[in-house]
Structures are given as C-alpha cells and as structure tokens.
Design an enzyme around this catalytic site. Structure first.
Site, short mmCIF file in Angstrom:
data_model
loop_
_atom_site.label_atom_id
_atom_site.label_comp_id
_atom_site.label_asym_id
_atom_site.label_seq_id
_atom_site.Cartn_x
_atom_site.Cartn_y
_atom_site.Cartn_z
N GLY A 75 -6.01 -5.60 1.01
CA GLY A 75 -5.38 -5.41 2.33
C GLY A 75 -6.18 -6.16 3.39
N GLY B 104 -4.87 -7.34 7.05
CA GLY B 104 -4.45 -6.35 8.05
C GLY B 104 -5.41 -6.24 9.22
N GLN B 105 -5.12 -5.25 10.08
CA GLN B 105 -5.90 -5.08 11.31
C GLN B 105 -7.38 -4.85 11.00
OE1 GLN B 105 -5.13 -1.56 13.63
NE2 GLN B 105 -6.37 -2.29 15.33
N ASP C 84 -0.87 -7.79 -5.46
CA ASP C 84 -0.09 -6.60 -5.09
C ASP C 84 -0.77 -5.40 -5.73
OD1 ASP C 84 1.68 -4.54 -4.77
OD2 ASP C 84 3.44 -5.61 -5.52
N TYR D 204 2.44 10.21 5.95
CA TYR D 204 1.16 9.49 6.00
C TYR D 204 -0.02 10.48 5.93
CZ TYR D 204 -2.51 6.57 8.21
OH TYR D 204 -3.67 5.88 8.51
N LYS E 47 -2.85 11.00 3.03
CA LYS E 47 -4.29 10.87 3.30
C LYS E 47 -5.04 12.14 2.88
CE LYS E 47 -4.57 6.69 5.05
NZ LYS E 47 -5.22 5.63 4.28
P1 NAD Z 1 -2.54 -2.84 8.31
O1 NAD Z 1 -1.12 -2.45 8.10
O2 NAD Z 1 -2.88 -3.67 9.48
O3 NAD Z 1 -3.05 -3.61 7.02
C1 NAD Z 1 -2.71 -3.23 5.71
C2 NAD Z 1 -2.71 -4.49 4.86
O4 NAD Z 1 -2.36 -4.09 3.53
C3 NAD Z 1 -1.69 -5.53 5.31
O5 NAD Z 1 -2.27 -6.79 5.46
C4 NAD Z 1 -0.66 -5.55 4.19
O6 NAD Z 1 -0.08 -6.83 3.94
C5 NAD Z 1 -1.51 -5.08 3.02
N1 NAD Z 1 -0.68 -4.53 1.94
C6 NAD Z 1 0.44 -3.77 2.07
N2 NAD Z 1 0.96 -3.52 0.85
C7 NAD Z 1 0.15 -4.11 -0.04
C8 NAD Z 1 0.17 -4.20 -1.46
N3 NAD Z 1 1.15 -3.64 -2.18
N4 NAD Z 1 -0.83 -4.87 -2.07
C9 NAD Z 1 -1.82 -5.47 -1.34
N5 NAD Z 1 -1.87 -5.44 0.00
C10 NAD Z 1 -0.89 -4.76 0.64
O7 NAD Z 1 -3.39 -1.52 8.28
P2 NAD Z 1 -4.84 -1.27 8.91
O8 NAD Z 1 -4.67 -0.77 10.28
O9 NAD Z 1 -5.71 -2.42 8.65
O10 NAD Z 1 -5.29 -0.01 8.03
C11 NAD Z 1 -6.03 -0.15 6.84
C12 NAD Z 1 -6.32 1.23 6.30
O11 NAD Z 1 -7.00 2.00 7.29
C13 NAD Z 1 -5.09 2.04 5.92
O12 NAD Z 1 -5.37 2.85 4.81
C14 NAD Z 1 -4.88 2.93 7.13
O13 NAD Z 1 -4.21 4.11 6.79
C15 NAD Z 1 -6.30 3.20 7.54
N6 NAD Z 1 -6.41 3.59 8.95
C16 NAD Z 1 -6.13 2.72 9.94
C17 NAD Z 1 -6.24 3.11 11.27
C18 NAD Z 1 -5.93 2.17 12.40
O14 NAD Z 1 -5.93 2.61 13.57
N7 NAD Z 1 -5.72 0.89 12.17
C19 NAD Z 1 -6.63 4.43 11.57
C20 NAD Z 1 -6.87 5.31 10.52
C21 NAD Z 1 -6.78 4.88 9.21
N1 SER Z 2 -3.96 4.59 13.78
C1 SER Z 2 -3.35 5.23 12.67
C2 SER Z 2 -1.92 5.47 12.90
O1 SER Z 2 -1.56 5.62 14.06
C3 SER Z 2 -4.05 6.55 12.40
O2 SER Z 2 -4.30 6.65 11.06
O3 SER Z 2 -1.17 5.53 11.97
#
Ligand code: NAD
Ligand code: SER
Length: 310
Positions: A8, A11-12, A52, A142, A146
């Site tokens: 992943g 992603g962000q 994937d 979600y 988690k």
């Molecule tokens: P995001 O959606 O920006 O990134 C997720 C990445 O996973 C994407 O690039 C997507 O293409 C990739 N992905 C999706 N399906 C896939 C697959 N089948 N195989 C491989 N890659 C795949 O999410 P994020 O914000 O970077 O979050 C990452 C993790 O952190 C997640 O588990 C999320 O729940 C957790 N999280 C994020 C936040 C937040 O504020 N950003 C807060 C709490 C928890």
């Molecule tokens: N920033 C995330 C969301 O809003 C929290 O896990 O889904």
C-alpha cells in the site's frame, strides 16, 4: 540488514513511510508495493512492485522468494469508502492481514506493522481522553475490521510468538499524497479548497472535534514503535496514539488568519455519524511510558506547513 516490504506504498501514509524507511535503512532495503501499476512520482527511485495483497499465493511467493523479513501492511479501505462497499472492505481489511500474519507465524516475517485506528471506538466509548482499555463497540465496518484485526494481532503475538506491532492512528494530515477516503479527510481538503477557491464546503458540522496528527509525527511514531525493544511493549494489540484535537470551525478560524476572506460552509453528510461515534481526544500514556512517545506538531504549525506546500 532486514529487507522491508511496504504494502500500500502509493497511499497517503505509504508514500511518506516508504521515503522515511529508505532514508533510514537505504533505498535497496525497502521495496514499495501497491495494487496500482503506476509508481507515484513522489516515491522517486527504488524498487516498485505491483502486488495485489488479495492474491495470497502470489504475495506469499514474493515475500518468501525475496527473503522479505519486515512488512508494513497499509492496504485497506478507509472509513467512508468502506461504508459504501462493506463486503469488500471486510474482505480486503481482514484477508490482507491474515496473509501477512500467517507468514509471521510460519517464521518468514520477523516483524510486521499493521495500523489500527481511532475507529475501533464507538459511541458508547468515553469520548474525551479515551483510554487504552475501555468500552469498544465500533459501528462502522471499518472500525469493526480494525478491532477484529487488533484482536488477531494480539492472538498471534501471544500464541505464536510473532512480533506484530500496531498503532491506533488518529486522522492524519499531509500534503505529499492525497487522502484515501476517510472521515478525517476534511482536514486536508480544506487546505486545497482554501488555496484554490478561498472557500470550503465541509462535510462535517462546525463543532465536530476529532483527534488529528501531522504525518511527520505519525511516521516518527511508527518508526519509533518498530525500533522499541520488544520487552518494553506492554500492548500486544494496538497502542492509542493521541495528537491534537480541533473542530472544523477552529481550523477555519485559524486559516482565516492566513487567508483573509476565507469562508467555510457546513453540509454534513453520511460521514457525520461516523465522526460522531469517534473520540474527541485520546489518552496515549501507554505509548509515552513504553517507548517515550511525544507528539510535536500543533495546529498552528500544521497550518503553516500545509499552506506552504499544498
Ligand atoms: P490510502 O487509501 O491512502 O492508501 C492505501 C493504499 O493501499 C492505496 O495506495 C491503495 O492503492 C493500496 N491498496 C488498496 N488495495 C490494495 C490491494 N488489494 N493490494 C495492494 N495495495 C492495495 O490509505 P492510508 O491513509 O495511507 O492508510 C493506510 C493504513 O493506515 C490503512 O490501514 C488505514 O486504515 C490506516 N489509517 C489511516 C489513517 C489516516 O488518517 N490516513 C488513520 C488511521 C488508520
Ligand atoms: N482517518 C481515518 C478515517 O477517517 C481514521 O482511521 O477513516
């Protein structure tokens, strides 16, 4: 030197974590992977593998053949997107975790990071300074995924002597990569719209207080947790992580000091009930005591940096 795989990585969080890990451990030690075929430019040089995570056999083969020893598993559907596709969100969020947990159980992976979220809490949880141990009745798919994931991490750590580490991230604010469909995304969108149009239509109500954190702090927390001595870690599921708390109105008031004339309008949608079920602030004293965690960025600094870079 252990070989690291970020799943992943487009992603962000993944983009910034990959850059930080490469900075620390070397570009050749850290493989970025994502389902997306095109590597985001921000990742720069270094191996990028399209993968994937739902293709269990292919993922197992890759990790075993490449002798990967540490995985950061970031692929998931976030809160708002997950509510639109609950079946798929459950499948992705859980199957991805089991594929990686099983590789740890079999001894291939020495260490795993898997993020949890403030979404594990629900409307029956105390909302201010939410403690590590409290009532947990999440109402989103979600949050349910988690919380279930956390229980499985602890189960594997206790029964199979694995080293799975996890943080309950608050909403994360960053500018290098767009957010992936969460309820806290307003706190990023607002900067883009403020600079582009001078106004923002907020999908949460003005007084919705949520725990938030700047990405640099979240990346540092992740790396500090992963480097902490295992014997210091009392929490085998997922650590509370605090940060700061503000409402959309407080954010808008602060933004107006930098962008005179900026206006905000409120049109709460389905994400309001998600936000209403989450804590306002988090007690992360276990993280502070076990691995000396300390948040550093306040709202004023976050706004300054975001306005410089967005
Ligand atoms: P995001 O959606 O920006 O990134 C997720 C990445 O996973 C994407 O690039 C997507 O293409 C990739 N992905 C999706 N399906 C896939 C697959 N089948 N195989 C491989 N890659 C795949 O999410 P994020 O914000 O970077 O979050 C990452 C993790 O952190 C997640 O588990 C999320 O729940 C957790 N999280 C994020 C936040 C937040 O504020 N950003 C807060 C709490 C928890
Ligand atoms: N920033 C995330 C969301 O809003 C929290 O896990 O889904």
């Amino acid at each position: 030197m252990k070989k690291i795989l970020v799943v992943g990585a487009s992603g962000q969080i993944g983009t910034e974590l990959t850059l930080a890990l490469r900075n620390k451990w070397g570009i050749d030690q850290v493989i970025a992977s994502d389902i997306k075929t095109e590597k985001p430019a921000v990742l720069g040089p270094g191996i990028y593998q399209t993968l994937d995570i739902l293709e269990r056999d292919a993922v197992r083969k890759y990790i075993i053949e490449e002798k990967i020893e540490v995985v950061y598993l970031l692929a998931a559907l976030l809160s708002a997107t997950a509510e639109k596709q609950p079946d798929f969100a459950w499948k992705l969020n859980m199957e991805s975790l089991f594929t990686i947990l099983d590789l740890a159980k079999e001894g291939y992976l020495k260490q795993v990071f898997w993020p949890s979220s403030i979404a594990v809490f629900g409307s029956t949880t105390p909302r201010t300074d939410t403690p590590q141990y409290t009532v947990m009745e999440p109402t989103t798919v979600y949050g349910i995924s988690k919380l279930a994931g956390e229980r499985w991490c602890e189960y594997y750590n206790q029964h199979f002597n694995t080293d799975i580490r996890s943080l309950r991230y608050p909403g994360l604010i960053s500018y290098k990569s767009p957010p992936g469909g969460g309820t806290t995304d307003y706190a990023i969108e607002i900067f883009h719209e403020a600079k582009r149009r001078g106004t923002y239509n907020c999908f949460l109500s003005k007084d919705t207080a949520l725990p938030m954190m700047f990405m640099d702090d979240a990346i540092r927390a992740t790396m500090e947790l992963m480097e902490a001595p295992k014997e210091h870690l009392r929490i085998k599921s997922s650590y509370n992580l605090g940060g700061i708390t503000f409402t959309p109105q407080e954010m808008a008031n602060n933004l107006q000091r930098h962008i005179p004339g900026f206006t905000i309008h409120y049109a709460p949608d389905f994400r309001q009930s998600i936000a209403d079920s989450w804590p306002k602030s988090i007690d992360d004293s276990y993280a502070r005591e076990d691995w000396n965690w300390k948040n550093t960025f306040d709202l004023a600094e976050i706004i300054k940096i975001m306005l410089q870079h967005v």
